[in-house]
Scaffold this motif. Structure first.
Motif, short mmCIF file in Angstrom:
data_model
loop_
_atom_site.label_atom_id
_atom_site.label_comp_id
_atom_site.label_asym_id
_atom_site.label_seq_id
_atom_site.Cartn_x
_atom_site.Cartn_y
_atom_site.Cartn_z
N ASP A 57 0.89 -1.12 -0.12
CA ASP A 57 0.15 0.09 0.14
C ASP A 57 0.77 1.28 -0.06
O ASP A 57 1.55 1.58 0.88
CB ASP A 57 -1.03 0.00 1.39
CG ASP A 57 -2.15 1.19 1.20
OD1 ASP A 57 -1.67 2.01 0.38
OD2 ASP A 57 -2.99 1.12 2.08
N VAL A 59 0.24 4.24 0.51
CA VAL A 59 -0.11 5.16 1.49
C VAL A 59 0.54 4.77 2.83
O VAL A 59 1.23 5.73 3.61
CB VAL A 59 -1.76 5.27 1.62
CG1 VAL A 59 -2.01 6.10 2.99
CG2 VAL A 59 -2.46 5.87 0.50
N LYS A 60 0.48 3.56 3.33
CA LYS A 60 1.13 3.04 4.40
C LYS A 60 2.60 2.97 4.40
O LYS A 60 3.50 3.26 5.25
CB LYS A 60 0.64 1.50 4.57
CG LYS A 60 -0.89 1.45 4.82
CD LYS A 60 -1.37 0.00 5.08
CE LYS A 60 -2.86 -0.08 5.65
NZ LYS A 60 -3.39 -1.44 5.82
N TYR A 62 4.30 5.28 2.62
CA TYR A 62 4.38 6.67 2.88
C TYR A 62 4.26 7.15 4.24
O TYR A 62 5.43 7.92 4.85
CB TYR A 62 3.48 7.40 1.89
CG TYR A 62 3.87 8.89 1.98
CD1 TYR A 62 4.70 9.72 1.44
CD2 TYR A 62 3.08 9.78 2.88
CE1 TYR A 62 4.95 11.01 1.31
CE2 TYR A 62 3.04 11.17 2.82
CZ TYR A 62 4.18 11.67 2.20
OH TYR A 62 4.41 13.06 2.29
N LEU A 75 -5.88 8.57 6.12
CA LEU A 75 -5.25 7.80 5.04
C LEU A 75 -5.97 8.09 3.75
O LEU A 75 -5.33 8.16 2.59
CB LEU A 75 -5.79 6.36 5.48
CG LEU A 75 -5.16 5.62 6.71
CD1 LEU A 75 -5.69 4.12 7.02
CD2 LEU A 75 -3.45 5.77 6.40
N ASP A 76 -7.19 8.40 3.60
CA ASP A 76 -8.03 8.82 2.47
C ASP A 76 -7.52 10.12 1.78
O ASP A 76 -7.23 10.17 0.68
CB ASP A 76 -9.46 9.00 2.62
CG ASP A 76 -10.04 7.68 2.86
OD1 ASP A 76 -9.58 6.47 2.70
OD2 ASP A 76 -11.11 7.58 3.23
N ALA A 79 -3.97 9.46 0.33
CA ALA A 79 -3.87 8.62 -0.95
C ALA A 79 -4.23 9.72 -1.99
O ALA A 79 -3.98 9.81 -3.15
CB ALA A 79 -5.16 7.69 -0.81
N ARG A 80 -5.43 10.93 -1.65
CA ARG A 80 -5.61 11.55 -2.61
C ARG A 80 -4.64 12.70 -2.90
O ARG A 80 -4.08 12.92 -4.12
CB ARG A 80 -6.66 12.62 -2.11
CG ARG A 80 -8.20 12.08 -2.19
CD ARG A 80 -9.34 13.10 -1.91
NE ARG A 80 -9.14 13.39 -0.62
CZ ARG A 80 -9.68 13.05 0.27
NH1 ARG A 80 -10.48 11.93 0.35
NH2 ARG A 80 -9.85 13.42 1.77
N VAL A 84 -3.24 8.28 -5.55
CA VAL A 84 -3.48 6.87 -5.59
C VAL A 84 -4.86 6.45 -5.19
O VAL A 84 -5.05 5.32 -5.22
CB VAL A 84 -2.51 6.04 -4.82
CG1 VAL A 84 -1.17 6.12 -5.36
CG2 VAL A 84 -2.54 6.62 -3.39
N ASP A 85 -5.93 7.14 -5.10
CA ASP A 85 -7.19 6.98 -4.89
C ASP A 85 -8.06 6.89 -6.16
O ASP A 85 -9.16 6.59 -5.79
CB ASP A 85 -7.86 8.18 -4.06
CG ASP A 85 -7.70 9.35 -4.66
OD1 ASP A 85 -6.94 9.75 -5.66
OD2 ASP A 85 -8.74 10.35 -4.71
N GLN A 91 -4.82 6.62 -12.96
CA GLN A 91 -3.57 6.83 -12.43
C GLN A 91 -2.50 6.96 -13.49
O GLN A 91 -1.58 7.94 -13.72
CB GLN A 91 -3.00 6.12 -11.39
CG GLN A 91 -3.93 5.94 -10.08
CD GLN A 91 -3.41 5.14 -9.20
OE1 GLN A 91 -2.23 5.04 -8.97
NE2 GLN A 91 -4.48 4.47 -8.51
N SER A 108 7.43 10.08 -3.60
CA SER A 108 6.90 9.82 -2.13
C SER A 108 8.22 9.51 -1.19
O SER A 108 7.97 10.02 0.12
CB SER A 108 5.85 8.84 -1.97
OG SER A 108 6.25 7.57 -2.39
#
Length: 346
Positions: A57, A59-60, A62, A75-76, A79-80, A84-85, A91, A108
């Protein structure tokens, strides 16, 4: 009265001459550049497709340990921010359209633009690859000609056996052995990096000393294939009529070998250059890690482990472009070396 003297037979012309070579080579380059566009687009699409299937993931990756206590809203939002959302085709399209304008996105893991990450490192990788490849070809030409001079002789058998042994030797093992011998035992060359311990200043002399080991190991890893190709090509060229004629005219052996046989025997080597480019790139990345060379290896490894897909996509595009450029270079060199080759047929 009909003459009894027959006219000499017409010698068939080569399928392509020197006239108009520049224009046809330019058309060849143009065709290859146009063909490279969909190839590179497909490569980047594959990177983003693999990112969607990856268990990592971004996000995780990062946020690191902070992701364990972060709320879903956080987290959302991350992601934005990372882009990556959205579904991976979207993408990929966003990245591709931005890349066409020169914007390769943000890394990142390095917290800076991808273009800056690449600009800081690609020059060192290019220097290592160019030096190693040039050294490999130069050494292979000399040893290959020496081996082909007397096929089956002691020197030929020794060099051929050495080439096969080096083909089987992993480059990282050769690199570690070189560090142990030249840096630890003899102390004549530095073990890695670009500057002396305790100093961040890079001088031309210091750079040359630090380049010897990594470039030498890269050359050793690539030299066996070129040596065997040169040896085979020159051996076959020595049996051809033009070379036999050169010997019959009393030319010196060095002139026969390097002026006649080598010229014909190098043609397969020109093709080999294009096929070895991927091996040179992957070998350079591994050698950079062993010798702490500040090239693209560290960036590529960190981008893969941290799921930094904008940086990974850019690095993949560069590698694919280098492979296409290597194949194009080998074709151009082949056309320049052999007038019988028509670039329109490549």
């Amino acid at each position: 009265m009909t003459s009894l003297v027959k006219a000499p037979p017409r010698v068939p012309r080569a399928p392509f001459g020197r006239r108009g070579l520049g224009g046809t080579l330019l058309r060849l380059v143009g065709r290859r550049l146009l063909a490279a566009v969909p190839v590179l687009a497909a490569v980047t699409f594959g990177v983003f497709a693999l990112s969607a299937a990856s268990p990592f993931d971004p996000v995780k990756q990062y946020l690191g340990s902070a992701a364990l206590t972060a709320s879903q809203e956080t987290l959302d939002q991350v992601a934005r921010n990372l882009g990556v959302d959205e579904p991976f085709p979207r993408q990929w399209w966003n990245w591709l359209t931005s890349a066409l304008t020169g914007d390769l996105g943000e890394s990142s893991i390095f917290r800076q633009p991808v273009a800056d990450v690449i600009a800081e490192r690609i020059g060192w990788t290019a220097l290592l690859c160019a030096t190693g490849l040039a050294a490999a070809i130069a050494v292979a030409v000399v040893l290959g000609v020496a081996a082909a001079r007397r096929p089956g002789g002691p020197l030929d058998r020794s060099l051929t056996s050495l080439a096969y042994a080096l083909e089987a030797a992993p480059s990282f093992w050769v690199g570690l052995l070189a560090i142990w011998f030249f840096a630890l035992q003899l102390g004549v060359l530095p073990a890695g990096g670009l500057s002396e311990p305790g100093s961040d200043t890079i001088t031309p002399g210091g750079l040359l000393r630090h380049l010897v080991l990594p470039a030498g190991v890269l050359a050793i890893s690539q030299m066996p294939w070129f040596l065997l190709y040169v040896r085979q090509g020159v051996t076959e060229a020595l049996t051809e009529d033009p070379v036999r004629g050169a010997r019959a005219r009393g030319l010196r052996e060095r002139t026969v070998l390097f002026g006649h046989a080598l010229r014909s025997g190098l043609l397969p080597v020109l093709t080999l250059i294009g096929t070895r480019v991927p091996e040179v790139i992957t070998g350079a990345l591994l050698i950079e890690t062993i010798f702490s060379w500040p090239g693209m290896a560290a960036a590529t490894t960190e981008a893969a482990t941290a799921a930094d897909f904008p940086l990974l996509a850019a690095v993949t595009v560069l590698a694919a472009a280098a492979v296409l450029a290597g194949n194009l270079l080998s074709d151009v060199l082949y056309c320049l070396a052999d007038p019988r080759v028509n670039p329109e047929e490549l």
